[in-house]
Enzyme design. Structure first.
Site, short mmCIF file in Angstrom:
data_model
loop_
_atom_site.label_atom_id
_atom_site.label_comp_id
_atom_site.label_asym_id
_atom_site.label_seq_id
_atom_site.Cartn_x
_atom_site.Cartn_y
_atom_site.Cartn_z
N GLY A 51 39.17 86.08 -27.07
CA GLY A 51 40.56 85.90 -27.48
C GLY A 51 40.64 85.06 -28.75
CG ASP A 69 37.08 87.75 -22.83
OD1 ASP A 69 37.86 88.38 -22.11
OD2 ASP A 69 37.44 87.10 -23.81
CE1 TYR A 75 51.61 83.19 -21.45
CE2 TYR A 75 53.41 82.12 -22.62
CZ TYR A 75 52.05 82.31 -22.42
OH TYR A 75 51.14 81.61 -23.18
N1 LIG Z 1 49.01 82.98 -28.45
C1 LIG Z 1 49.96 82.05 -28.50
O1 LIG Z 1 50.88 82.10 -29.33
C2 LIG Z 1 49.91 80.87 -27.55
C3 LIG Z 1 50.92 79.90 -27.64
C4 LIG Z 1 50.88 78.81 -26.76
C5 LIG Z 1 49.87 78.70 -25.84
N2 LIG Z 1 48.90 79.65 -25.76
C6 LIG Z 1 47.86 79.51 -24.74
O2 LIG Z 1 46.62 79.29 -25.40
C7 LIG Z 1 45.56 79.89 -24.66
C8 LIG Z 1 44.76 80.81 -25.54
O3 LIG Z 1 45.62 81.81 -26.07
P1 LIG Z 1 45.10 82.95 -27.05
O4 LIG Z 1 46.17 83.18 -28.06
O5 LIG Z 1 43.70 82.66 -27.49
O6 LIG Z 1 45.11 84.19 -26.04
P2 LIG Z 1 44.51 85.65 -26.26
O7 LIG Z 1 44.10 85.86 -27.67
O8 LIG Z 1 45.47 86.59 -25.62
O9 LIG Z 1 43.19 85.59 -25.39
C9 LIG Z 1 43.24 85.53 -24.01
C10 LIG Z 1 41.89 85.93 -23.49
O10 LIG Z 1 41.98 85.93 -22.05
C11 LIG Z 1 41.23 87.04 -21.59
N3 LIG Z 1 41.66 87.51 -20.30
C12 LIG Z 1 42.85 88.08 -19.96
N4 LIG Z 1 42.80 88.48 -18.69
C13 LIG Z 1 41.57 88.17 -18.21
C14 LIG Z 1 40.93 88.34 -16.96
N5 LIG Z 1 41.53 88.95 -15.94
N6 LIG Z 1 39.67 87.90 -16.82
C15 LIG Z 1 39.03 87.30 -17.86
N7 LIG Z 1 39.58 87.11 -19.07
C16 LIG Z 1 40.85 87.55 -19.23
C17 LIG Z 1 41.50 88.12 -22.64
O11 LIG Z 1 40.48 89.10 -22.55
P3 LIG Z 1 40.83 90.67 -22.60
O12 LIG Z 1 41.53 90.87 -23.89
O13 LIG Z 1 39.50 91.32 -22.51
O14 LIG Z 1 41.69 90.91 -21.41
C18 LIG Z 1 41.44 87.33 -23.93
O15 LIG Z 1 40.14 87.27 -24.44
C19 LIG Z 1 46.22 80.55 -23.46
O16 LIG Z 1 46.19 79.69 -22.36
C20 LIG Z 1 47.66 80.74 -23.90
O17 LIG Z 1 48.55 80.78 -22.79
C21 LIG Z 1 48.89 80.73 -26.61
#
Ligand SMILES: NC(=O)c1ccc[n+]([C@@H]2O[C@H](COP(=O)([O-])OP(=O)(O)OC[C@H]3O[C@@H](n4cnc5c(N)ncnc54)[C@H](OP(=O)(O)O)[C@@H]3O)[C@@H](O)[C@H]2O)c1
Length: 310
Positions: A10, A30, A133
């Site tokens: 991610g 992952d 969410y």
């Molecule tokens: N993105 C934002 O704007 C944002 C804002 C505030 C907080 N956050 C938090 O920051 C953290 C990181 O976010 P990010 O932007 O890096 O998220 P991201 O790019 O969506 O990455 C999430 C990762 O989780 C993996 N994942 C999803 N379902 C899974 C499962 N069942 N088993 C194992 N892995 C799984 C995904 O893999 P697959 O793609 O292979 O499913 C992906 O690699 C999260 O906790 C998010 O809630 C994000």
């Protein structure tokens, strides 16, 4: 130090892989298939048994849990799946960490708040998520805290990077085909570079002994330093991308009310997080939005120029 990283493909997980390597033995996982060449392991967090088996086998001192269900709109229609990944999996990790004296490093979001505020949100302000969410991320925080494990939960917002799907990359794609586009002007937050959240993680993990001996478990806010509306963020992206010739023409940004875009999930209007606590406790200072966006666009340009034309 033995470190288990989840979600390593991610936005945040990718940034953490190289940064965590110098800290100890890293096990990067992952949901995707294993990749021996890059030392990636497959771990589907909806499989509670598989998660427990990996934890028992690897015996990590630190679990860095970046994996999450982050599809905000899709969560409205699939709350069970969002809960499996955002609540039940962190609960398994937290309960294992409590028994095995490990630290759980976890991430949460500005979406735990309802956005009805005029001052930046502090860690102990009342939460009131307005989306599935947001509720699942808040429930995830609560199960971690209730487990009694050593934990750090970093709430961040509006994460982007030079890879994966995010607002910056979407805007650049649109710039290739559009002369103008409407962008929301009534939601404010702090765009945050995934690499900066990764740096903050490492800075805090280097204080692991202090976390344990001084009982520093808890929730901390971290974002980069510039509050913006989405339309202002889009303007910044376009003007900087034009300057480095990443896009040919700069589209006009037309500010619109969020009611113009009907999304399945509601988003908080005011999302700015107060980051004083993380500075006081860990000496982490907010990084410059300007530098962060500049380096993100430069990386995108570098990756584009290294991608052979097909
Ligand atoms: N993105 C934002 O704007 C944002 C804002 C505030 C907080 N956050 C938090 O920051 C953290 C990181 O976010 P990010 O932007 O890096 O998220 P991201 O790019 O969506 O990455 C999430 C990762 O989780 C993996 N994942 C999803 N379902 C899974 C499962 N069942 N088993 C194992 N892995 C799984 C995904 O893999 P697959 O793609 O292979 O499913 C992906 O690699 C999260 O906790 C998010 O809630 C994000």
């Amino acid at each position: 130090m033995r470190i288990l990283l989840t979600g390593c493909c991610g936005q945040l997980g990718q940034e953490l892989r190289s940064r965590l390597l110098p800290l100890g033995r890293l096990y990067a996982t992952d949901s995707k298939t294993p990749d021996d060449e890059h030392q990636l392991f497959s771990l589907d967090l909806t499989d509670r048994g598989a998660l427990l088996r990996i934890l028992d086998k690897l015996q990590p001192d630190v679990i860095v849990n970046t994996a999450a269900w982050t599809a905000v709109d899709a969560a409205e229609n699939q709350p069970e799946l969002a809960n499996l990944i955002n609540v039940e999996a962190p609960q398994v990790m937290a309960e294992w960490a409590a028994v095995n004296h490990a630290l759980l490093f976890h991430y949460s979001t500005d979406y735990v708040f309802d956005g009805d505020n005029t001052q930046s949100w502090r860690e102990d302000d009342s939460t009131n998520p307005i989306s599935v969410y947001g509720q699942s991320k808040l429930d995830g925080e609560n199960v971690i805290r209730d487990s009694g494990c050593q934990h750090i939960i970093v709430r961040t917002s509006w994460v982007y990077s030079s890879h994966s799907n995010n607002f910056v990359r979407t805007m650049l794609q649109l710039a290739a085909t559009r002369n103008s586009l409407q962008v929301v002007d009534d939601q404010r937050g702090c765009p945050t570079l995934a690499g900066n959240v990764a740096d903050v993680t490492v800075q805090i993990l280097k204080q692991l002994e202090s976390i344990k001996s001084n009982h520093l478990s808890g929730v901390y806010h971290y974002t980069d330093d510039r509050p913006l509306a989405w339309c202002e963020f889009a303007d910044q992206i376009f003007s900087r991308a034009k300057k480095i010739e990443l896009i040919r023409d700069q589209p006009e940004v037309i500010p619109v009310d969020s009611s113009v875009f009907q999304t399945t999930a509601k988003r908080p209007l005011y999302s700015i997080l107060n980051c004083e606590k993380i500075t006081q406790v860990f000496g982490v200072h907010q990084k410059s939005f300007s530098q962060a966006l500049g380096s993100c666009l430069a990386n995108i340009q570098l990756n584009d120029s290294n991608t052979p034309n097909t």
